[in-house]
Design an enzyme around this catalytic site. Structure first.
Site, PDB file in Angstrom:
ATOM      1  N   ASP A 204       9.879   5.631   8.368  1.00 19.16           N
ATOM      2  CA  ASP A 204       8.575   4.978   8.247  1.00 19.16           C
ATOM      3  C   ASP A 204       8.105   4.607   9.643  1.00 19.16           C
ATOM      4  O   ASP A 204       8.784   4.915  10.634  1.00 19.16           O
ATOM      5  CB  ASP A 204       8.657   3.737   7.326  1.00 19.16           C
ATOM      6  CG  ASP A 204       7.366   3.548   6.539  1.00 19.16           C
ATOM      7  OD1 ASP A 204       6.306   3.444   7.174  1.00 19.16           O
ATOM      8  OD2 ASP A 204       7.429   3.512   5.302  1.00 19.16           O
ATOM      9  N   HIS A 278       2.662   7.244   7.654  1.00 23.67           N
ATOM     10  CA  HIS A 278       3.859   6.421   7.906  1.00 23.67           C
ATOM     11  C   HIS A 278       4.811   7.150   8.861  1.00 23.67           C
ATOM     12  O   HIS A 278       6.017   7.211   8.633  1.00 23.67           O
ATOM     13  CB  HIS A 278       4.566   6.085   6.591  1.00 23.67           C
ATOM     14  CG  HIS A 278       3.841   5.044   5.779  1.00 23.67           C
ATOM     15  ND1 HIS A 278       3.753   3.726   6.184  1.00 23.67           N
ATOM     16  CD2 HIS A 278       3.167   5.129   4.603  1.00 23.67           C
ATOM     17  CE1 HIS A 278       3.056   3.039   5.270  1.00 23.67           C
ATOM     18  NE2 HIS A 278       2.683   3.878   4.310  1.00 23.67           N
ATOM     19  N   GLU A 342      -0.559   6.628   1.562  1.00 20.67           N
ATOM     20  CA  GLU A 342      -1.261   5.875   2.609  1.00 20.67           C
ATOM     21  C   GLU A 342      -1.410   6.643   3.918  1.00 20.67           C
ATOM     22  O   GLU A 342      -0.924   6.213   4.950  1.00 20.67           O
ATOM     23  CB  GLU A 342      -0.534   4.547   2.851  1.00 20.67           C
ATOM     24  CG  GLU A 342      -0.461   3.684   1.603  1.00 20.67           C
ATOM     25  CD  GLU A 342       0.277   2.370   1.803  1.00 20.67           C
ATOM     26  OE1 GLU A 342      -0.148   1.384   1.203  1.00 20.67           O
ATOM     27  OE2 GLU A 342       1.275   2.336   2.558  1.00 20.67           O
TER      28      GLU A 342
HETATM   29  C1  TNX Z   1       2.942   0.172  -0.092  1.00 21.61           C
HETATM   30  S1  TNX Z   1       4.409   1.854  -2.168  1.00 21.61           S
HETATM   31  C2  TNX Z   1       3.735   1.123   0.503  1.00 21.61           C
HETATM   32  C3  TNX Z   1       4.813   0.708   1.412  1.00 21.61           C
HETATM   33  C4  TNX Z   1       4.836  -0.784   1.596  1.00 21.61           C
HETATM   34  C5  TNX Z   1       4.600  -1.456   0.263  1.00 21.61           C
HETATM   35  C6  TNX Z   1       4.710  -2.939   0.271  1.00 21.61           C
HETATM   36  C7  TNX Z   1       4.044   2.863  -1.062  1.00 21.61           C
HETATM   37  C8  TNX Z   1       4.106   4.262  -1.433  1.00 21.61           C
HETATM   38  N1  TNX Z   1       3.671   2.443   0.161  1.00 21.61           N
HETATM   39  O1  TNX Z   1       4.685   1.369   2.641  1.00 21.61           O
HETATM   40  O2  TNX Z   1       6.051  -1.153   2.138  1.00 21.61           O
HETATM   41  O3  TNX Z   1       3.321  -1.113  -0.193  1.00 21.61           O
HETATM   42  O4  TNX Z   1       4.674  -3.454  -1.025  1.00 21.61           O
END
Ligand code: TNX
Length: 770
Positions: A204, A278, A342
């Site tokens: 990440d 990420h 994301e």
């Molecule tokens: C969203 S769940 C994310 C993570 C974060 C998390 C915190 C997901 C696929 N991505 O990168 O750590 O929220 O709750």
């Protein structure tokens, strides 16, 4: 020999009563269970009987024997299966021949004169032993010898198999690195709960944690960050950092060892390599993978979503494919998780290369490019005989042909994917995120936010009702996710994960029918003793007291206390003193006539301390001129419900106004004497939460003519920790029926702010009229 159970008992006749029986505190609870009379006692003469050539049976017998030796210091003789040994007062393993158990199931029958364990697979035998251990006294989990341990196994008849083939637990080791020993403990605990898939989030923005031989910088540079944000994301303005480096990664040797360790516990490890977003740690190691080769990328030191992502050039695909090749050599799992969540599109929008690529490939936009990225990676992974899993964003721009979807932003992604005939794993944030608070944020250690008490998780049903019978089969199971932004140590991970992962066990294994929370919490109490022996730092929220306010009328408040643990008793005080069993026993809701702090305790160690406000506006109706922001005060009750928002950590009580002003009128019902009106505002500058610039509090007898107004500017320091800013207006003996509060939005963030020029919001709670 005559069986004392008829198969009729399997039809659920016994389910309603099992909770009462202290002997069967099984977690997860078996699919088909019948209790019996009497018990089998393991003595030194008891033998473990199995087919010596069957390594599956042997492994299970050895496992059971190890526990008995460690905790009870008895060494059972292991003897080959013969018609004689199988008939003795022994523990007998044999192959299940009726094909009723499935790939993970087993039969476990305990009679006073014999125990029989049957399965069709190694996993089945392994799970049979896990259940067997839970039939024994909880001390069997002790890692030291327990004196005079009575090895009694209550009679029962179990035919067990899981509801879902995918029973997952996830762990993010990027945000905080977790040592190998802890990963093994985590796997042990998963096995105890019959969870069979470990989703290992290895990369990440804040750290790359897996050694890749071909690209040493991924760990040399990417596994270290120079410092870490202190506290909550928006807690301090400006942000505060700890100034301490954080690092760690797993060597390939360690990974192989962990994979083997998991295999021995019938756990598949699914590694996750995040792309295309990420990816900051990877970009710090190899800047040419990002859009700007000359840019000084740094491993992330704070949380959230970063705009720096992989650019889909040929060299990027080359590196990612090489990485995945090494990953697939280390992990034999059918699935490889490639992230996909994301991924902001700014870098691609600003990249000439990406824009040309979109044109050349005839794609619609950047989402099309994301879909192209994932599909290309999928093709590569498929060529190696594996399948990809991605977070539900991989639906955007078109799903890759064979991808499995993890539905995390609610359940809609799961529904859509199942309708497109793709496999799905349900992991919706609201029910499956173990980084959310599990109790009152006022008394809990810092968490990312949200609220997911044990009971709520337990009540989650992974198969959406929207799906047809045909579509349902694509739901492979469920998984709880453990993001570690606010978990820097193994102890904190344990605290957040347990006992909620215990509920996950029932949720993913036990059939829907017999599951109910009261029964679960009863079994859980014994199970927590097992976790004590295993030195798990679980949260004690099961023993908490919760308070709910009920309105009763003028100047009166009724408070109902409750607890999850049905066996314990509540005692409380209202005079500020520390409660004990000599205090008032709680039987009926408590009626309060004035502002009071209730302090309560339970006989099982739970506590509560909460202040309840009685004031003239409590329970009274109010009307807004401009409505607050969506969802924050839907039924117009939060401002006068008697509960005062106590912390910025939790926003539940706060009523929010995005970029608008507040104008609210509270109707006290009749003209009353008013001497003071007060309310509170949140200050969270980094989240764009600025208290209003001014507040005006005015009174009226008829609701039209407002006077006695007190107008005041709100002063506060922008810098410092998030906090609560009060606004108070004192009146010298005024009479009024209507109280009006107006507050002015602070406008846009000042030039010194990272979001300079962006619109701000404010939030308030409780209009207290005295
Ligand atoms: C969203 S769940 C994310 C993570 C974060 C998390 C915190 C997901 C696929 N991505 O990168 O750590 O929220 O709750």
């Amino acid at each position: 020999m005559k069986l004392f159970f008829s198969s009729l008992l399997f039809l659920g006749l016994f389910f309603p009563s099992f909770a009462q029986d202290a002997e069967y505190n099984l977690i997860p609870f078996p699919a088909k269970f019948a209790g019996g009379e009497g018990s089998f006692t393991i003595e030194s003469s008891t033998q473990l009987v199995y087919n010596i050539r069957d390594i599956k049976q042997k492994a299970a017998a050895v496992l059971l024997s190890d526990y008995l030796e460690t905790a009870a210091s008895v060494t059972l003789k292991q003897v080959p299966w013969t018609t004689t040994s199988a008939k003795g007062k022994n523990i007998v393993f044999q192959t299940h021949t009726q094909k009723k158990c499935g790939p993970e199931g087993y039969v476990l029958r305990v009679f006073p004169d014999r125990i029989m364990i049957e399965a069709e697979s190694a996993a089945g035998y392994f799970y049979a032993v896990q259940t067997f251990l839970q039939l024994l006294p909880t001390e069997i989990f002790s890692t030291k010898e327990v004196a005079d341990l009575k090895l009694q196994v209550p009679s029962c008849d179990i035919l067990d198999q899981p509801r879902f083939s995918y029973r997952g637990l996830h762990l993010d080791v990027s945000r905080h690195f977790m040592p190998v020993a802890f990963i093994k403990k985590y796997l042990d605990l998963m096995a105890l709960h019959k969870l069979n898939t470990f989703h290992w989030h290895l990369t990440d923005d804040q750290g790359w944690r897996i050694e890749i031989k071909k690209y040493p910088n991924l760990t040399k540079i990417g596994s270290k960050r120079k410092e870490t944000l202190i506290g909550h994301y928006f807690e301090n303005y400006p942000m505060q950092f700890d100034g301490q480096s954080h690092e760690g990664f797993y060597t390939q040797v360690e990974i192989r060892e962990i994979v083997k360790y998991a295999q021995a516990r019938y756990i598949t490890i699914i590694p996750e390599i995040e792309l295309p977003g990420h990816a900051l740690a990877a970009l710090a190691a190899y800047p040419h993978l990002g859009g700007e080769p000359d840019k000084k990328y740094e491993v992330g030191t704070k949380w959230g979503v970063f705009e720096d992502v992989f650019i889909p050039t040929e060299p990027t695909f080359k590196v990612l494919q090489d990485v995945l090749t090494e990953v697939m050599l280390l992990f034999p799992s059918k699935y490889i998780h490639i992230g996909g969540d994301e991924c902001p599109k700014e870098a691609w929008k600003n990249s000439e290369y990406c824009q040309n690529l979109i044109k050349r490939l005839n794609l619609k936009d950047e989402e099309g490019l994301q879909s192209y990225f994932i599909k290309r990676i999928e093709k590569f992974v498929n060529l190696k005989g594996r399948n990809i899993i991605g977070w539900d964003e991989i639906l955007e721009g078109g799903l890759a042909p064979k991808a499995t979807v993890m539905s995390w932003r609610g359940i809609q992604g799961g529904i859509e994917a199942a309708r497109q005939k793709h496999n799905v794993i349900m992991t919706p944030g609201e029910f499956m995120y173990l980084d959310h608070y599990q109790g009152d944020p006022n008394s809990e250690p810092l968490a990312i936010g949200g609220y997911l008490p044990l009971e709520k998780l337990y009540g989650y049903e992974p198969v959406p009702t929207e799906l047809s019978a045909d579509e349902e089969k694509y739901i492979l199971g469920a998984q709880a996710n453990v993001w570690t932004e606010y978990m820097s140590t193994p102890e904190k991970v344990e605290y957040m994960v347990f006992p909620r992962a215990v509920a996950l066990a029932d949720l993913t294994w036990t059939p829907k029918g017999p599951r109910n929370f009261e029964d679960f919490s009863y079994r859980l109490k014994s199970h927590l003793k097992r976790l004590d022996y295993l030195e798990v730092n679980y949260a004690k929220r099961l023993f908490d007291v919760t308070a709910e306010t009920q309105f009763t009328g003028e100047d009166e408040l009724r408070v109902r206390l409750d607890k999850m643990d049905s066996e314990s008793k509540i005692y409380y005080t209202i005079d500020g003193s520390v409660p004990s069993t000599a205090s008032i026993p709680y039987t009926v809701p408590i009626t309060l006539k004035k502002t009071t702090t209730i302090k309560a305790m339970t006989t099982s160690g739970g506590t509560l301390e909460q202040r309840f406000y009685i004031h003239k506006a409590k329970g009274k109706k109010y009307t807004y001129t401009t409505l607050p922001s969506e969802g924050s005060d839907g039924n117009a009750e939060k401002l006068t419900d008697g509960i005062v928002g106590r912390t910025p950590k939790s926003r539940k009580e706060w009523v929010r106004f995005n970029n608008t002003d507040l104008d609210v009128v509270v109707d006290l019902g009749e003209v009353k004497l008013v001497t003071k009106v007060s309310t509170n505002f949140l200050k969270i500058p980094l989240e764009k939460g600025f208290p209003p610039t001014s507040v005006e509090i005015a009174l009226s007898r008829d609701g039209k003519d407002f006077k006695e107004a007190v107008s005041q500017p709100i002063n506060y320091d922008l810098e410092g920790a998030w906090t609560i800013i009060p606004a108070v207006a004192g009146f010298r003996i005024a009479r009024a029926r209507y109280v009006r509060i107006r507050a002015k939005n602070a406008g846009v963030c000042p030039s010194s702010h990272p979001n300079a020029g962006a619109k701000t919001w404010f939030a308030l709670d409780e209009v207290v009229v005295e």
